[in-house]
Design a protein around this motif. Structure first.
Motif, PDB file in Angstrom:
ATOM      1  N   GLU A  61      17.464  97.186  97.020  1.00 56.68           N
ATOM      2  CA  GLU A  61      17.753  98.327  97.841  1.00 56.68           C
ATOM      3  C   GLU A  61      18.366  98.044  98.902  1.00 56.68           C
ATOM      4  O   GLU A  61      19.074  98.516  99.537  1.00 56.68           O
ATOM      5  N   ASP A  62      17.911  96.994  99.645  1.00 54.04           N
ATOM      6  CA  ASP A  62      18.342  96.399 101.078  1.00 54.04           C
ATOM      7  C   ASP A  62      19.890  96.309 100.818  1.00 54.04           C
ATOM      8  O   ASP A  62      20.470  96.668 101.735  1.00 54.04           O
ATOM      9  N   THR A  63      20.233  95.371  99.815  1.00 56.33           N
ATOM     10  CA  THR A  63      21.795  95.064  99.477  1.00 56.33           C
ATOM     11  C   THR A  63      22.590  96.663  99.359  1.00 56.33           C
ATOM     12  O   THR A  63      23.696  96.785  99.869  1.00 56.33           O
ATOM     13  N   LYS A  65      21.712  99.496 100.556  1.00 56.64           N
ATOM     14  CA  LYS A  65      21.888 100.239 101.627  1.00 56.64           C
ATOM     15  C   LYS A  65      23.161  99.667 102.574  1.00 56.64           C
ATOM     16  O   LYS A  65      23.864 100.501 103.320  1.00 56.64           O
ATOM     17  N   SER A  78      21.152 104.979 105.766  1.00 60.12           N
ATOM     18  CA  SER A  78      20.088 104.603 105.093  1.00 60.12           C
ATOM     19  C   SER A  78      19.007 105.157 104.283  1.00 60.12           C
ATOM     20  O   SER A  78      18.527 104.871 103.256  1.00 60.12           O
ATOM     21  N   HIS A  82      18.509 105.202 100.183  1.00 60.68           N
ATOM     22  CA  HIS A  82      17.207 104.874  99.647  1.00 60.68           C
ATOM     23  C   HIS A  82      16.977 106.086  98.360  1.00 60.68           C
ATOM     24  O   HIS A  82      16.760 105.714  97.324  1.00 60.68           O
TER      25      HIS A  82
END
Length: 206
Positions: A61-63, A65, A78, A82
């Motif tokens: 998920e971080d990548t 975003k 962001s 998500h």
């Protein structure tokens, strides 16, 4: 004209080798062709792009975003990223594989109206309980407005997303039970041009 079978191009051989070498091994191109509306060449191009961003073959998920926010530098993407990540992550394992990505993309870009509406419903149904509450719809709307940024909608008041949701919800919640089912959602979207136009906004932010 030669009747001997043509040998595969170096590119396609290389892609097949790489498909089998990454940590997360996607389905073969032929299988993905059958599952999506993309042809082999398109899948190869998409795979190269995916692999450049995610060498391991999956994206967390971080990548996701970070990649997604590059397309909306004027706002804060962001929260929407998500929700979008959760819609792409169909098996709920916390990562999006190449298969997850192209199957979702195929629906969004080339699916029927019904398929797109099913996908949109899944996005709005944040807790995946089979119906949309007013709060869920508001969370998505706020995320879209945050992402599009103040320079896109400079005159919007802070309560605009809530006003939109009130209007949408009144139209969609036919039996007034406080939730929107997939049948109510699809029926309302297909029979209301304004809502379908608003859904185009949703398409534009994919």
């Amino acid at each position: 004209m030669s009747l001997t079978p043509s040998s595969p191009s170096p590119d396609s051989v290389e892609d097949e080798l790489e498909l089998s070498a990454v940590r997360h091994r996607p389905e073969g191109l032929e299988q993905l062709e059958a599952l999506t509306r993309f042809n082999r060449k398109e899948l190869q191009i998409l795979y190269r792009g995916f692999k450049n961003e995610c060498p391991s073959g999956v994206v967390n998920e971080d990548t996701f975003k970070v990649i997604y926010s590059q397309f909306f530098p004027q706002g804060d993407a962001s929260m929407y990223a998500h929700f979008l990540f959760n819609a792409f992550d169909t098996d709920k394992d916390g990562s999006v594989s190449f298969e997850d990505f192209v199957i979702g993309l195929s629906i969004l870009l080339r699916g029927s109206v019904q398929e797109k509406l099913n996908w949109a419903f899944n996005l709005y149904d944040i807790n995946k309980d089979g119906c949309i509450t007013k709060e869920e719809m508001l969370d998505i709307m706020k995320a879209i407005y945050d992402m599009m940024g103040k320079c896109t909608y400079p005159l919007l008041k802070d309560d605009t997303p809530r006003q939109h949701v009130e209007i949408f919800f009144q139209k969609m919640d036919k039996n007034k039970d406080g939730v929107v089912t997939i049948e109510e959602f699809i029926d309302c979207c297909q029979n209301d041009e304004n809502i379908m136009r608003s859904m185009q906004l949703f398409e534009n932010v994919i």
